[in-house]
Design a protein around this motif. Structure first.
Motif, PDB file in Angstrom:
ATOM      1  N   GLY A  57       0.770  -1.238   0.000  1.00 35.30           N
ATOM      2  CA  GLY A  57       0.000   0.000   0.000  1.00 35.30           C
ATOM      3  C   GLY A  57       0.799   1.285   0.000  1.00 35.30           C
ATOM      4  O   GLY A  57       0.235   2.367   0.084  1.00 35.30           O
ATOM      5  N   GLU A  58       2.113   1.182  -0.113  1.00 33.10           N
ATOM      6  CA  GLU A  58       2.989   2.368  -0.132  1.00 33.10           C
ATOM      7  C   GLU A  58       3.947   2.293  -1.320  1.00 33.10           C
ATOM      8  O   GLU A  58       4.171   1.221  -1.879  1.00 33.10           O
ATOM      9  N   LEU A  59       4.523   3.442  -1.665  1.00 29.92           N
ATOM     10  CA  LEU A  59       5.550   3.428  -2.704  1.00 29.92           C
ATOM     11  C   LEU A  59       6.703   2.544  -2.257  1.00 29.92           C
ATOM     12  O   LEU A  59       7.100   2.574  -1.088  1.00 29.92           O
ATOM     13  N   ARG A  60       7.221   1.772  -3.191  1.00 31.68           N
ATOM     14  CA  ARG A  60       8.378   0.942  -2.858  1.00 31.68           C
ATOM     15  C   ARG A  60       9.539   1.836  -2.438  1.00 31.68           C
ATOM     16  O   ARG A  60       9.710   2.941  -2.943  1.00 31.68           O
ATOM     17  N   ARG A  61      10.317   1.331  -1.522  1.00 31.48           N
ATOM     18  CA  ARG A  61      11.423   2.106  -0.955  1.00 31.48           C
ATOM     19  C   ARG A  61      12.436   2.555  -2.008  1.00 31.48           C
ATOM     20  O   ARG A  61      12.996   3.639  -1.919  1.00 31.48           O
ATOM     21  N   PHE A  62      12.685   1.706  -2.993  1.00 33.96           N
ATOM     22  CA  PHE A  62      13.724   2.011  -3.971  1.00 33.96           C
ATOM     23  C   PHE A  62      13.178   2.546  -5.289  1.00 33.96           C
ATOM     24  O   PHE A  62      13.801   2.423  -6.324  1.00 33.96           O
ATOM     25  N   VAL A  63      11.996   3.139  -5.221  1.00 33.69           N
ATOM     26  CA  VAL A  63      11.409   3.800  -6.387  1.00 33.69           C
ATOM     27  C   VAL A  63      11.177   5.259  -6.013  1.00 33.69           C
ATOM     28  O   VAL A  63      10.555   5.555  -5.000  1.00 33.69           O
ATOM     29  N   ASN A  64      11.711   6.148  -6.807  1.00 32.80           N
ATOM     30  CA  ASN A  64      11.506   7.579  -6.599  1.00 32.80           C
ATOM     31  C   ASN A  64      10.496   8.076  -7.625  1.00 32.80           C
ATOM     32  O   ASN A  64      10.598   7.749  -8.806  1.00 32.80           O
ATOM     33  N   VAL A  65       9.535   8.856  -7.166  1.00 35.88           N
ATOM     34  CA  VAL A  65       8.519   9.406  -8.053  1.00 35.88           C
ATOM     35  C   VAL A  65       8.503  10.917  -7.870  1.00 35.88           C
ATOM     36  O   VAL A  65       8.488  11.421  -6.740  1.00 35.88           O
ATOM     37  N   TYR A  66       8.523  11.615  -9.000  1.00 33.99           N
ATOM     38  CA  TYR A  66       8.535  13.076  -8.982  1.00 33.99           C
ATOM     39  C   TYR A  66       7.317  13.604  -9.728  1.00 33.99           C
ATOM     40  O   TYR A  66       6.959  13.097 -10.786  1.00 33.99           O
ATOM     41  N   LEU A  67       6.697  14.613  -9.162  1.00 31.50           N
ATOM     42  CA  LEU A  67       5.592  15.321  -9.800  1.00 31.50           C
ATOM     43  C   LEU A  67       6.099  16.710 -10.138  1.00 31.50           C
ATOM     44  O   LEU A  67       6.418  17.495  -9.231  1.00 31.50           O
TER      45      LEU A  67
END
Length: 92
Positions: free
Chosen positions: A50-60
């Motif tokens: 239910g959360e973003l994976r620790r080793f994935v960065n997402v930018y808006l």
């Protein structure tokens, strides 16, 4: 509401090689759900428990979503989302 999503090379197998795809959603979570419906399997690579994976960065729009509300970050028509895998390592 269309949002452009930049896909890293490692995840392009889910998008038939496309560097950028469109998805829709009022929040980042909704966008990832829509992205997974359009490109099955990619959602599991971005979200875990239910959360973003620790080793994935997402930018808006060049802002790290971890500082803007995570998966509840609101999106607007024309926004750009960039997915980047975290890179580790270095010199000894």
């Amino acid at each position: 509401m269309a949002v452009q999503v930049s896909i890293p090379t490692i995840l392009r197998t889910y998008t038939d090689g496309a560097k950028r795809v469109e998805a829709e959603g009022g929040t980042l979570r909704e966008l990832i759900t829509d992205l997974d419906q359009r490109h099955p399997g990619i959602g599991d690579r971005l979200i875990e428990n239910g959360e973003l994976r620790r080793f994935v960065n997402v930018y808006l729009n060049d802002e790290d979503v971890r500082f803007t509300g995570g998966l509840t970050t609101p999106l607007a028509d024309g926004d750009a989302v960039t997915v980047l895998p975290a890179v580790a390592g270095g010199a000894r």
